[in-house]
Scaffold this motif. Structure first.
Motif, PDB file in Angstrom:
ATOM      1  N   ASP A  45      41.996 114.810  54.873  1.00 57.48           N
ATOM      2  CA  ASP A  45      43.170 113.948  54.670  1.00 57.48           C
ATOM      3  C   ASP A  45      44.439 114.348  55.407  1.00 57.48           C
ATOM      4  OD1 ASP A  45      43.175 116.444  53.311  1.00 57.48           O
ATOM      5  OD2 ASP A  45      44.444 115.519  51.602  1.00 57.48           O
ATOM      6  N   ALA A  46      44.291 115.489  56.588  1.00 58.12           N
ATOM      7  CA  ALA A  46      45.233 115.932  57.290  1.00 58.12           C
ATOM      8  C   ALA A  46      45.489 114.816  58.443  1.00 58.12           C
ATOM      9  CB  ALA A  46      45.096 117.214  57.991  1.00 58.12           C
ATOM     10  N   GLU A  47      46.937 114.622  58.637  1.00 60.64           N
ATOM     11  CA  GLU A  47      47.332 113.648  59.693  1.00 60.64           C
ATOM     12  C   GLU A  47      47.859 114.445  60.943  1.00 60.64           C
ATOM     13  OE1 GLU A  47      50.387 110.955  58.669  1.00 60.64           O
ATOM     14  OE2 GLU A  47      49.380 110.505  56.522  1.00 60.64           O
ATOM     15  N   LEU A  48      47.330 113.782  62.146  1.00 63.28           N
ATOM     16  CA  LEU A  48      47.703 114.459  63.208  1.00 63.28           C
ATOM     17  C   LEU A  48      48.933 113.710  64.185  1.00 63.28           C
ATOM     18  CD1 LEU A  48      47.010 117.007  65.051  1.00 63.28           C
ATOM     19  CD2 LEU A  48      45.071 115.846  65.883  1.00 63.28           C
ATOM     20  N   HIS A  49      49.982 114.198  64.417  1.00 61.65           N
ATOM     21  CA  HIS A  49      50.935 113.431  65.197  1.00 61.65           C
ATOM     22  C   HIS A  49      51.032 113.798  66.419  1.00 61.65           C
ATOM     23  CE1 HIS A  49      53.070 111.622  61.396  1.00 61.65           C
ATOM     24  NE2 HIS A  49      51.638 111.838  61.151  1.00 61.65           N
ATOM     25  N   LEU A  50      51.271 113.432  67.445  1.00 59.18           N
ATOM     26  CA  LEU A  50      51.661 113.806  68.947  1.00 59.18           C
ATOM     27  C   LEU A  50      53.272 113.642  68.831  1.00 59.18           C
ATOM     28  CD1 LEU A  50      50.254 114.775  71.513  1.00 59.18           C
ATOM     29  CD2 LEU A  50      51.328 112.451  72.560  1.00 59.18           C
ATOM     30  N   ILE A  51      53.884 114.624  68.977  1.00 60.16           N
ATOM     31  CA  ILE A  51      55.350 114.815  69.219  1.00 60.16           C
ATOM     32  C   ILE A  51      55.863 115.417  70.311  1.00 60.16           C
ATOM     33  CG2 ILE A  51      55.412 115.493  66.665  1.00 60.16           C
ATOM     34  CD1 ILE A  51      55.627 118.584  67.370  1.00 60.16           C
ATOM     35  N   ASP A  52      55.145 115.232  71.636  1.00 63.21           N
ATOM     36  CA  ASP A  52      55.737 115.512  72.840  1.00 63.21           C
ATOM     37  C   ASP A  52      55.079 114.151  73.980  1.00 63.21           C
ATOM     38  OD1 ASP A  52      57.068 116.722  74.968  1.00 63.21           O
ATOM     39  OD2 ASP A  52      56.282 118.866  74.341  1.00 63.21           O
ATOM     40  N   GLN A  53      55.540 114.512  74.921  1.00 60.62           N
ATOM     41  CA  GLN A  53      55.238 113.291  75.866  1.00 60.62           C
ATOM     42  C   GLN A  53      53.815 113.271  76.098  1.00 60.62           C
ATOM     43  OE1 GLN A  53      57.687 111.542  77.823  1.00 60.62           O
ATOM     44  NE2 GLN A  53      58.456 112.374  76.250  1.00 60.62           N
ATOM     45  N   LEU A  54      53.188 111.981  76.255  1.00 59.03           N
ATOM     46  CA  LEU A  54      51.920 111.673  76.452  1.00 59.03           C
ATOM     47  C   LEU A  54      51.663 110.915  77.730  1.00 59.03           C
ATOM     48  CD1 LEU A  54      49.049 111.240  75.147  1.00 59.03           C
ATOM     49  CD2 LEU A  54      49.745 108.975  74.406  1.00 59.03           C
ATOM     50  N   PRO A  55      50.872 111.786  78.646  1.00 56.26           N
ATOM     51  CA  PRO A  55      50.342 111.194  79.881  1.00 56.26           C
ATOM     52  C   PRO A  55      49.686 109.953  79.763  1.00 56.26           C
ATOM     53  CG  PRO A  55      49.843 113.508  79.864  1.00 56.26           C
ATOM     54  CD  PRO A  55      50.333 112.971  78.573  1.00 56.26           C
ATOM     55  N   SER A  56      49.993 108.987  80.306  1.00 54.89           N
ATOM     56  CA  SER A  56      49.149 107.477  80.280  1.00 54.89           C
ATOM     57  C   SER A  56      47.837 107.757  80.446  1.00 54.89           C
ATOM     58  CB  SER A  56      49.928 106.507  81.177  1.00 54.89           C
ATOM     59  OG  SER A  56      51.161 106.287  81.167  1.00 54.89           O
ATOM     60  N   ASN A  57      47.257 108.724  81.369  1.00 52.33           N
ATOM     61  CA  ASN A  57      45.846 108.842  81.513  1.00 52.33           C
ATOM     62  C   ASN A  57      45.111 109.338  80.327  1.00 52.33           C
ATOM     63  OD1 ASN A  57      46.582 111.470  81.636  1.00 52.33           O
ATOM     64  ND2 ASN A  57      45.963 111.666  83.673  1.00 52.33           N
ATOM     65  N   LYS A  58      46.124 109.729  79.219  1.00 52.07           N
ATOM     66  CA  LYS A  58      45.445 110.165  77.915  1.00 52.07           C
ATOM     67  C   LYS A  58      45.457 109.481  76.761  1.00 52.07           C
ATOM     68  CE  LYS A  58      44.423 114.779  79.666  1.00 52.07           C
ATOM     69  NZ  LYS A  58      43.029 115.083  79.417  1.00 52.07           N
ATOM     70  N   ALA A  59      45.889 108.215  77.126  1.00 48.94           N
ATOM     71  CA  ALA A  59      45.924 107.116  76.108  1.00 48.94           C
ATOM     72  C   ALA A  59      44.925 106.794  75.207  1.00 48.94           C
ATOM     73  CB  ALA A  59      46.585 105.968  76.677  1.00 48.94           C
ATOM     74  N   GLU A  60      43.588 106.811  75.904  1.00 48.15           N
ATOM     75  CA  GLU A  60      42.479 106.676  75.027  1.00 48.15           C
ATOM     76  C   GLU A  60      42.017 107.603  74.304  1.00 48.15           C
ATOM     77  OE1 GLU A  60      37.679 105.219  75.906  1.00 48.15           O
ATOM     78  OE2 GLU A  60      39.403 104.780  77.263  1.00 48.15           O
ATOM     79  N   GLU A  61      42.098 108.839  74.770  1.00 41.99           N
ATOM     80  CA  GLU A  61      42.021 109.971  73.990  1.00 41.99           C
ATOM     81  C   GLU A  61      42.829 109.998  72.827  1.00 41.99           C
ATOM     82  OE1 GLU A  61      40.900 113.686  76.457  1.00 41.99           O
ATOM     83  OE2 GLU A  61      41.499 112.299  78.002  1.00 41.99           O
TER      84      GLU A  61
END
Length: 200
Positions: A45-61
């Motif tokens: 039930d843990a939630e994982l958030h991305l809180i820094d910049q996301l490169p466009s080439n990592k969008a699918e992952e």
């Protein structure tokens, strides 16, 4: 509260999971991929958030792994995420990061471009969670938090609670989260107050 677990190993994260914390923030998709599979097996039930910049080439992952993204800030990433959401079948809620301090190095959508950017996100069926900001360092953050709250209201991203504060504001960190909460934060990103200084 988003426990900013970025740069901290799994063995430092697990005690917080054991104590009931369930929302965590990472800054790199690859780092999250390396350390979270085992943790999620034990704490599904843990939630994982991305809180820094996301490169466009990592969008699918990112679409396959994350439960929330706090840094949607440019058209190229918007397009990459829309494509990734369609491919994976997962539509991950996104906060639009706003450049409230006019600091190019931090990323964020310029305030003047925010109406068009939000329209593009809605047209692409990006689930909008609200707005996010990183105020300039060494400056009183309250005016920047208040500005983000106003922008959310002005652009239809503000739901109301009984207190009258807007929902969907990701703002505030270990040193200023109390001010952020007073000014309407719904998500605070707390790292050093929970884990200590990085590398310890």
């Amino acid at each position: 509260m988003v426990a900013a677990s970025k740069t901290h190993p799994a063995e430092r994260i697990e005690p917080l999971l054991e104590q009931g914390q369930r929302v965590f923030g990472e800054n790199r998709v690859q780092e999250a991929q390396n350390k979270w599979p085992g943790l999620r097996e034990r704490y599904p039930d843990a939630e994982l958030h991305l809180i820094d910049q996301l490169p466009s080439n990592k969008a699918e992952e990112a679409a396959a792994l994350l439960d929330c993204i706090h840094s949607l800030d440019r058209p190229s990433l918007l397009k990459a995420l829309a494509k990734a959401f369609d491919k994976t079948g997962r539509r991950v809620p996104c906060f639009v990061q706003v450049d409230v301090g006019e600091e190019d190095q931090k990323g964020g959508c310029p305030i003047g471009q925010l109406p068009d950017f939000l329209a593009q996100a809605r047209a692409a069926d990006i689930p909008l969670a609200g707005l996010m900001c990183l105020p300039p360092q060494d400056i009183e953050p309250a005016p920047f938090f208040a500005l983000l709250d106003k922008l959310a209201r002005d652009h239809g991203l503000a739901g109301e609670q009984s207190s009258g504060r807007s929902m969907g504001l990701s703002m505030g960190m270990s040193g200023d989260f109390e001010t952020a909460i007073q000014l309407g934060a719904t998500h605070i990103r707390v790292g050093s107050a929970l884990f200590g200084a990085r590398g310890l």
